[in-house]
Design a protein around this motif. Structure first.
Motif, PDB file in Angstrom:
ATOM      1  N   LEU A   1     -23.493 -29.714  -0.549  1.00 65.20           N
ATOM      2  CA  LEU A   1     -23.990 -28.604  -1.242  1.00 65.20           C
ATOM      3  C   LEU A   1     -22.542 -27.797  -2.193  1.00 65.20           C
ATOM      4  O   LEU A   1     -21.818 -27.437  -1.507  1.00 65.20           O
ATOM      5  N   THR A   2     -23.112 -27.534  -2.946  1.00 63.07           N
ATOM      6  CA  THR A   2     -21.934 -27.263  -4.192  1.00 63.07           C
ATOM      7  C   THR A   2     -22.804 -25.170  -4.271  1.00 63.07           C
ATOM      8  O   THR A   2     -21.419 -24.808  -4.807  1.00 63.07           O
ATOM      9  N   CYS A   3     -24.109 -25.181  -4.116  1.00 58.35           N
ATOM     10  CA  CYS A   3     -24.438 -24.118  -3.952  1.00 58.35           C
ATOM     11  C   CYS A   3     -26.011 -23.267  -3.279  1.00 58.35           C
ATOM     12  O   CYS A   3     -26.444 -23.799  -2.664  1.00 58.35           O
ATOM     13  N   PHE A   4     -25.758 -22.096  -2.290  1.00 53.66           N
ATOM     14  CA  PHE A   4     -26.702 -21.142  -1.815  1.00 53.66           C
ATOM     15  C   PHE A   4     -27.499 -19.803  -2.314  1.00 53.66           C
ATOM     16  O   PHE A   4     -26.621 -19.709  -3.151  1.00 53.66           O
ATOM     17  N   LYS A   5     -28.579 -20.709  -1.849  1.00 54.94           N
ATOM     18  CA  LYS A   5     -28.937 -18.824  -2.399  1.00 54.94           C
ATOM     19  C   LYS A   5     -28.978 -17.628  -1.416  1.00 54.94           C
ATOM     20  O   LYS A   5     -29.575 -16.651  -1.907  1.00 54.94           O
ATOM     21  N   ASP A   6     -28.290 -17.760  -0.592  1.00 55.90           N
ATOM     22  CA  ASP A   6     -28.358 -16.690   0.720  1.00 55.90           C
ATOM     23  C   ASP A   6     -27.346 -17.141   1.904  1.00 55.90           C
ATOM     24  O   ASP A   6     -26.957 -18.629   1.585  1.00 55.90           O
ATOM     25  N   VAL A   7     -26.374 -16.032   1.777  1.00 54.14           N
ATOM     26  CA  VAL A   7     -25.039 -17.002   3.481  1.00 54.14           C
ATOM     27  C   VAL A   7     -25.874 -16.337   4.591  1.00 54.14           C
ATOM     28  O   VAL A   7     -24.738 -16.384   5.344  1.00 54.14           O
ATOM     29  N   LYS A   8     -26.941 -15.695   4.365  1.00 54.98           N
ATOM     30  CA  LYS A   8     -27.972 -15.822   6.277  1.00 54.98           C
ATOM     31  C   LYS A   8     -28.392 -16.675   6.230  1.00 54.98           C
ATOM     32  O   LYS A   8     -29.091 -17.014   6.149  1.00 54.98           O
ATOM     33  N   ILE A   9     -28.219 -16.684   7.421  1.00 54.20           N
ATOM     34  CA  ILE A   9     -28.988 -18.155   8.305  1.00 54.20           C
ATOM     35  C   ILE A   9     -29.476 -17.340   9.778  1.00 54.20           C
ATOM     36  O   ILE A   9     -28.999 -16.851  10.433  1.00 54.20           O
ATOM     37  N   ALA A  10     -30.544 -17.818   8.969  1.00 53.41           N
ATOM     38  CA  ALA A  10     -31.653 -17.727  10.173  1.00 53.41           C
ATOM     39  C   ALA A  10     -31.209 -18.234  11.757  1.00 53.41           C
ATOM     40  O   ALA A  10     -32.563 -19.055  11.806  1.00 53.41           O
ATOM     41  N   ASN A  11     -30.727 -18.028  12.333  1.00 52.07           N
ATOM     42  CA  ASN A  11     -30.514 -18.364  13.559  1.00 52.07           C
ATOM     43  C   ASN A  11     -29.285 -18.145  13.946  1.00 52.07           C
ATOM     44  O   ASN A  11     -28.594 -17.312  13.686  1.00 52.07           O
ATOM     45  N   PHE A  12     -28.428 -18.318  16.008  1.00 53.42           N
ATOM     46  CA  PHE A  12     -27.802 -17.605  16.121  1.00 53.42           C
ATOM     47  C   PHE A  12     -26.786 -18.542  15.770  1.00 53.42           C
ATOM     48  O   PHE A  12     -25.369 -18.713  16.546  1.00 53.42           O
ATOM     49  N   PHE A  13     -26.898 -19.336  14.807  1.00 53.24           N
ATOM     50  CA  PHE A  13     -25.648 -20.475  15.068  1.00 53.24           C
ATOM     51  C   PHE A  13     -25.545 -21.434  13.806  1.00 53.24           C
ATOM     52  O   PHE A  13     -27.035 -21.487  13.297  1.00 53.24           O
TER      53      PHE A  13
END
Length: 311
Positions: A168-180
């Motif tokens: 993975l080289t880029c991300f749409k967001d840095v918020k992960i929709a889980n507690f881990f």
């Protein structure tokens, strides 16, 4: 409006979703998850202690159970301590390297649970379908080999997911929709072409998920067929009681695990997905000691001797 993307070089941390941002609930959640974690660790440690010090538990079934308890302690320790710390510090941030480490450990110990449940199903199959040859077939060498194979299988699964994550080289967001840091949700955040990664992920899911499940189903198909051939109802009940605890844990583990993926496939909701994840990452390891010790006379006698200080 164009969505902002984050290059891998600019991503140093992710933000995890908490269960609640209400300050009034923070202390309740802290106490709840801390209690669940301590109960899980103490309950599984008690099983390990019983298997080590009591000769009544020096059998293949309890040997595998002690390894399952150890895997459960490690499994819950990959997610809950971090979540408790987040509640206490009011911070949901996890570093990029920390996220990868948590993801790897999560996969290793989840696969260990999966493989050990499969091995225990095979143990029950031999005990019920080939009782006269049980001691010969389930010898210490084979038991040790099955544990080593489970470890190697789990490490291989984690390396496959680790390889995908490193692509993975880029991300749409840095918020992960889980507690881990859940592997599938980390892949969802990628803004690069994920077709090949999805294919590899589903293939890995089939290999590392379907094969153990198929082994459990085949073992229980043979077990049920053998039990139905027993003439007396008392004999059938006794045979079934030897695998009822294991069957309960299998249903709990796979039922909650499947609920995560079915809920996300039918109607995705971060809260529902997080609640389902909580079931198989926290609740299942906590309930395992109770399921295996419930109505188990050997464990009752061990607890009495432990209370009296005669262990």
């Amino acid at each position: 409006m164009e969505m902002e993307t984050y290059n891998l070089t600019s991503v140093s941390e992710f933000q995890l979703m908490g269960f609640s941002e209400d300050p009034a609930l923070q202390s309740i959640l802290f106490g709840l998850f801390l209690t669940m974690y301590l109960v899980t660790v103490c309950g599984n440690l008690l099983i390990i202690l019983a298997v080590i010090y009591d000769s009544h538990f020096h059998t293949p079934m309890y040997f595998f159970l002690s390894n399952l308890s150890l895997a459960d302690i490690c499994f819950i320790s990959t997610t809950v301590p971090k979540m408790i710390a987040e509640i206490q510090t009011h911070s949901t941030v996890i570093s990029y390297l920390g996220c990868l480490m948590q993801m790897n450990l999560f996969i290793i110990f989840m696969c260990m649970d999966d493989m050990l449940l499969t091995v225990m199903a095979y143990d029950r199959f031999v005990a019920i379908c080939h009782p006269l040859h049980y001691a010969v077939i389930m010898n210490p060498r084979l038991c040790t080999l099955l544990i080593l194979m489970s470890i190697c299988f789990s490490l291989l699964a984690s390396q496959v997911h680790n390889f995908l994550a490193l692509q993975l080289t880029c991300f749409k967001d840095v918020k992960i929709a889980n507690f881990f840091c859940h592997p599938s949700q980390l892949l969802t955040l990628s803004c690069s072409d994920t077709l090949i990664k999805n294919i590899v992920t589903y293939f890995a899911g089939v290999v590392f998920g379907f094969i153990p499940m198929a082994g459990i189903l085949l073992s229980y198909f043979k077990i049920v067929s053998s039990i139905l051939r027993i003439p007396s109802s008392g004999g059938r009940y006794k045979a079934f009681s030897t695998c009822s605890s294991h069957l309960s844990v299998v249903c709990l583990f796979y039922g909650t695990g499947l609920a995560v993926y079915l809920s996300s496939a039918v109607s995705y909701s971060p809260r529902k997905c997080m609640a389902a994840s909580l079931m198989y990452t926290v609740v299942t390891p906590m309930l395992n000691p109770f399921i295996y010790s419930l109505r188990n006379r050997d464990f009752s006698h061990f607890l009495k001797r432990l209370h009296c200080g005669t262990v």
